[in-house]
Design a protein around this motif. Structure first.
Motif: not given
Length: 126
Positions: A34-54
């Motif tokens: 959701n536009g912010a840096r997250a921790k590993t244990s962050k709880t993912v919720e439906v509708g969240a926006l995730i940005r990641l490199p591949q």
């Protein structure tokens, strides 16, 4: 299911081969939730926006479903939906990479002895 850890979800959605690699990417600040840096244990919720490199690309996906289990690729694709602008950006960047590769002249054969000497001379600055 109310929530899943971010590293587990990324692993289950097949963005990373192991949870360890997912954890390393999250801790390295490469994954945004959701536009912010997250921790590993962050709880993912439906509708969240995730940005990641591949690889060369950066994916921006919306969470559609939750799962703690790694399943086949067709089932994993149902866990997320890529945003339209992310998909357009990835195809545009892939096309520019393809054109850049075509513009480069690749040698048809390996350099012979004389050409190797010239290359070494050039690299030394003579």
């Amino acid at each position: 299911m109310s929530g899943v850890r971010l590293d587990k979800w990324l692993w289950a959605a097949r963005f990373f081969k192991t949870r360890g690699l997912a954890k390393k990417a999250i801790e390295g600040g490469k994954v945004n939730y959701n536009g912010a840096r997250a921790k590993t244990s962050k709880t993912v919720e439906v509708g969240a926006l995730i940005r990641l490199p591949q690889g060369w690309d950066t994916w921006e996906v919306e969470v559609m479903a939750l799962s703690e289990q790694r399943r086949g690729a067709p089932e994993a694709r149902e866990l997320y939906r890529e945003t339209a602008e992310s998909e357009a950006r990835r195809t545009r960047e892939a096309e520019s990479r393809r054109q850049a590769n075509q513009a480069m002249q690749h040698p048809l054969k390996r350099p012979d002895k004389k050409q190797r000497r010239e290359i070494k001379r050039f690299m030394r600055g003579e």
